[in-house]
Structure formats: C-alpha cells, structure tokens
Design an enzyme around this catalytic site. Structure first.
Site: not given
Ligand code: F6R
Length: 598
Positions: A475, A105-106, A2, A498, A79, A482, A593, A27, A479
């Site tokens: 990674e 938020n929370g 949120c 394996h 959210w 998502e 985010k 966010r 990418k």
């Molecule tokens: C992937 C992504 C998430 C964040 C994860 C941790 O593109 O953005 O996997 O890396 O939620 O977020 P932070 O780095 O803010 O702790």
C-alpha cells in the site's frame, strides 16, 4: 470514470449542474459539458480540461447575455474511452435535429453496428464516441413513438454496461436508466435529480432512490416521476432512503485538499468502522465459521485490505483463505464451490472488476459478504450480506481513510469469530485515539514534511515489510506511485535479496515497516543488508532504531493492528511529496476514483 448529473425543477439549473459536476470531479475527467433547456431554447457547452474551464465559458456566456437560466439541465464529466479528448467528443451528444441530448457513463459495446444502421438511415455523426449512437437511435424511434417509448426501445438495443440520461427539448422530459454503471435519484423539495453518485446533489437533498439494473426513470416535471423496470416490464414504487452523510463531510471545508481532510478523518473513520449492525456481523461470523474457506477479492488499495484479510484469517483464525485481485478471480473460481465464502472489498462499491467477480461467484451459489463505503452502491445490492465501513464520503482519488476503515472492519470480524468482539472494538478505539494525537503532534508532522522534501527528488523507492507489514509495504508503494509519480516497489522483507537488491545504489531510499513481532529481528537484518549496499533507510515502527538514517515512530500496538498505525505516516508523506512536486493530490493524472470500465 464519467460523472452524470441531471436536474429538473425550480432552482438555478446552471448552478446545480456545475456544482454537481464539481462534486463528481473525484471520479476523474478529461472534459465536461452541459445542456440547459430554457423556454424552448437549448444551451450546449463543452470544454476539455478542468470543470473550471466549463464554468468560465458558462460565466462568459451569461455575462454576454447569451445564456439564460433554465428549467432543465444535464451535465457530464468525461473520462475518455472511445474517441480522443476533444470538445466534439465531450458529452452531451445530440440527435440530428438537436432535440435529444444524452449523457452516458460506460461503454456501448455494439455501437459500431448501430452506427452503420443509423448512417444508412441518414443520420449524421459528428463525434468518434460510442455514446453518439444513443441520441440518434432515440431520434429514429421517436419518429413513431413518444419520447419514453423511444428511450425504452433504444435502451433495450444497447449492449454493455452503462448509465444514461436523455433529455427531450420538445417535452422537457428527462429519462435515465442504468445497467451495471451507477445512477441514483435525488428527491429534492424543489426538483428531481439523477446522478452518478449522491454527493453530486447532497447539498440539495439527502432523500435518495437507489436504482437497480434495468430500471428506467421518467422525470415528467420537478415533482412527478415514474420508474419502470425494463426487464420485468413492471412499474415500481421504490423506497426513498434518507442518507445520513453530512453535507460538510463531502466538502473540503477549511482544508486545502480532500486528501489532507480525509487523512485527518482517519481516527473518526476507525471509530465509525466499529459501529456495525450486531445481527449482520453475527450472520457474517456464522457464515465464516460454516464455510470451507474464505476468498477475498478487491482492487488496488481494497485489494491490499484483502491481502491483509488473508493474513489475518489464516494466522489468527486458522482458516483456509485465498485472495486475488478481482480482475484475476476467474482463475481461482474453479477451485471454489458453494461451501466457500467470498468477501468482496470496495470503497465505491462500483468497481467493475469486483462486481464481475461477485457475479461469477454468485453463479456458483457462493455466498458473498461485501465491505463497502458507499451506501446503495451496486455491490451492496448484489451481495448476500453487507458490512458498511462507515468512512463517510471519500473524494480524493487516493484511498486513505477508507483503507483503515476496511482494515478495522476486517479486524472486527476476526475478533468476533474468536468470540472477542469487545476486545477488538476496544483496541480499535484506542488506536483511533492514538492516531488522533499523532496527527495533532506538530513535531511528527514536520518530521514527515522534512522527509517529503528529501524524497521528492527520488526516482526510485523500495519498501519492505514482513508478515502484516507486507500488505502495508504494498500500500505504501501504491500511495507513493499514484500520489507522487515516483516509482516505488514493495517486497516482503525476505524477498529483496533474491534479485532486486541488485538495484540498490548509494542513496536509494528504502522504507522499512517494522512492528513488534517475532519477525522484527529479521526485518532489521534485511534493513541492514540494504544499508550496507548504500541504501538510505527510513524506518517506520513503534521503537526508534539507532542505525536507521531516518525514523518515524508510531504508537506501539499488537501485531495484527500494526497496519493501521504503520500506513498513517505514509498517507501524510504521499500528500506532502505531492505538494513538494506541485501535483494536485486530489486528482493525480490518468486516474479515476471509481473504475467502472474494464
Ligand atoms: C488507490 C485507489 C484505488 C482503489 C481501487 C478500488 O488509492 O484508490 O487503487 O482502491 O480502484 O476501488 P474501490 O475500493 O472503490 O473498489
């Protein structure tokens, strides 16, 4: 998660709240709402879906003269956690008398018992949210108390992690508090702000007060405020910090999406990652040398940086090193004591799992170093040492530039421990220049666009890499999953055969990460194993290999630096596949985010 924005002052409140919500869009949200107070009248508007839906409704009301400019406002992007995505469940929530409005938020963990208590006292609830207990509880206490005292009593009864802003229509006061969820205060020339994050008001002010858990801010008017800590019961005079983020950095500018803007900022981000405070870096180096071992924690992309850290600390420093996703850390804690060092990596500095891991480590007196992008975030406040990664605001939900900044800082630490800080810095600056050239290279970009077209119809993609290319493969998979909604799985080069090789069919795309290392030959063998079972092999590495179906050449760098150059084409690939599939790359579905709930 949120997003919260609140303002009291002389400027156009509606605009400030809408702009704030737009800046907080990254966010993640599924509905939004605002409450504006104007000359003792309130305007409450809530909408599901995009923030633009809220804006449209506001504009409609303004055109019909059903809404005037105000002096005070609160806004929220939700959210959903408790209660479906509906207008009723969207914030702000309000008291029975519609005098008190709250954004939150929370999670209020004890909301069920509070709700029962309030219903018995005659309060009527309209939503299914945990949040709604807050305005009702304030209303209950308000009967015999001032608004501030009622808020204080309410906040002390709430269990869980939260950031809350409450508005009193009668007095025009705004009160905010935080416990585990982010809330910062902005001091503008013409008013005061509260928000979940600085970009929400950065176009109005860069003067910021970072609030700590238990702090309660009482905004009296556009200039006057008081901060009291509800734990110590003391009034505080908190430092006003000047934020040196450029407001343009937090805007898309000429770019169609934040994602492409942030990818293009990678060369600059790598350079800025080397701008470390020498004294702090030296203290971190000393701690590492002194420690019995180092344990990394982080989530998602930051977790992949941690895994890279584990490879680098172990292979280059010969240090005993561990890593776990922050949410799994408690399983490893029993094996650690205060002679160990914890390194926590987080772009936002607000990820709940990472914060909890840090808190648990601190209970055992384990020293904590954090690598963070957002200044003043919770992680920076609970760590013993902080190295800022200096990537600048990252608003696309997908982490791109912050990943390379994290890798760069980890490499800088490693080279500093080796007594070769200058060498590390020079290598990083060279890579920054090389990536800049690569991003300017039209042929390179169109090669990636062509590949994006081909892969956009794929159902499954596999990706492999050995050694330092293994975190890169992980990674890569994240990418593409998502950003492009394509199932992508990563394996250490030797692992596919394996079991998973059974899934390879004619045409299955496999992305193979290569770097100049003694493992290169073995990775090539794995690639050929895949190809001979029909896979479509895409190579990414410093030297074009003839047997591959598609090859993307990247600058040749020393092995430990290869994750920086090997992931850069994937960021672009993910972006262009998203565009091919009509996905908004800045806001993929279901994601937020910063993940501030468990
Ligand atoms: C992937 C992504 C998430 C964040 C994860 C941790 O593109 O953005 O996997 O890396 O939620 O977020 P932070 O780095 O803010 O702790």
């Amino acid at each position: 998660m949120c997003g919260i924005i609140a303002y009291k002052g002389e400027e156009n409140v509606v605009q400030i709240i809408i702009d704030g919500l737009k800046h907080l869009e990254y966010r993640g949200y599924d509905s939004s709402g605002l409450c504006i107070v104007s000359k003792n009248k309130t305007f409450l508007i809530k909408k599901t879906g995009k923030i633009d839906n809220l804006l449209e409704e506001v504009e409609k009301k303004q055109k019909r003269n059903e809404m005037t400019e105000g002096e005070i406002g609160i806004g929220h992007s939700r959210w959903a956690t408790h209660g479906a995505v509906t207008e009723v469940n969207a914030h702000p929530h309000f008291s029975c008398d519609r005098e008190i409005f709250v954004v939150h938020n929370g999670i209020v963990e004890n909301y069920e018992s509070l709700k029962k208590e309030l219903i018995k006292k005659g309060h009527r609830f309209v939503s299914q949210t945990d949040t709604e207990v807050i305005p009702h509880l304030i209303e209950e206490y308000r009967k015999n108390n001032t608004f501030v005292a009622a808020c204080e009593k309410t906040f002390q009864r709430l269990k869980g992690l939260f950031a809350i802003v409450a508005l009193d229509k009668k007095t025009g006061e705004i009160i905010g508090t935080r416990n585990g969820s982010p809330l910062v205060m902005g001091i503008g020339e013409k008013g005061l702000f509260l928000a979940s994050d600085i970009p929400a008001f950065l176009d109005k002010t860069n003067r910021v007060i970072f609030l700590d858990d238990g702090d309660m801010v009482h905004i009296i008017n556009g200039e006057e405020y008081k901060i009291k800590n509800l734990i110590s019961k003391k009034y505080l005079k908190k430092k006003i910090n000047i934020i040196d983020w450029d407001k343009e950095e937090a805007e898309k500018g000429k770019h169609p999406h934040f994602m492409i803007k942030e990818i293009k900022e990678i060369p600059e981000a790598i350079k800025k990652a080397t701008w470390q405070d020498k004294k702090t870096l030296q203290s971190v180096v000393n701690l590492i040398k002194k420690s019995s071992g180092v344990f990394f924690v982080g989530c998602g992309t930051a977790g992949h940086s941690c895994l890279f850290g584990q490879y680098a600390f172990s292979s280059l420093l010969g240090k005993r090193t561990g890593f776990s996703a922050a949410s799994e850390f408690k399983n490893f804690l029993p094996a650690l004591d205060k002679s160990a060092l914890l390194i926590a990596v987080s772009q936002s500095g607000e990820t709940i799992d990472t914060l909890e891991a840090v808190k648990k480590a601190k209970e055992k007196e384990i020293k904590v170093v954090s690598l963070v992008n957002v200044m003043g975030s919770t992680l920076t406040r609970i760590s013993d040492y902080v190295l800022m990664i200096n990537a600048g605001p990252e608003k696309c939900v997908l982490a791109t530039k912050s990943y390379l900044s994290q890798l760069a800082v980890i490499l800088l630490i490693v080279f500093s421990v080796l007594g070769q800080e200058q060498k590390g810095e020079d290598r990083l600056k060279k890579i920054s220049r090389e990536l800049h050239q690569l991003f300017e290279d039209k042929k390179f970009i169109s090669q990636i666009q062509k590949l994006a077209k081909q892969l956009s119809s794929a159902e499954h993609i596999f990706t492999i890499g050995r050694s330092y290319d293994y975190p890169t493969a992980l990674e890569t998979a994240l990418k593409i999953k998502e950003g492009c909604y394509i199932h992508t799985e990563a394996f250490a080069g030797g692992e596919l055969k394996h079991g998973v090789i059974a899934l390879i069919e004619k045409g299955t795309p496999c992305i193979v990460h290569l770097s100049k290392s003694e493992e290169e030959e073995n990775t090539l063998i794995n690639a050929m194993e895949l190809q001979s079972r029909g896979a479509y092999i895409v190579g990414i590495g410093p030297e074009k290999k003839k047997d591959f179906d598609y090859f993307i050449t990247v600058p040749e760098v020393e092995e430990a630096f290869s994750p920086l150059v090997n992931i850069a084409p994937i960021h672009l690939l993910s972006y262009y596949i998203a565009l091919e599939k009509g996905i908004d790359p800045d806001k993929p579905r279901n994601l937020a985010k910063s993940v501030t709930v468990k």
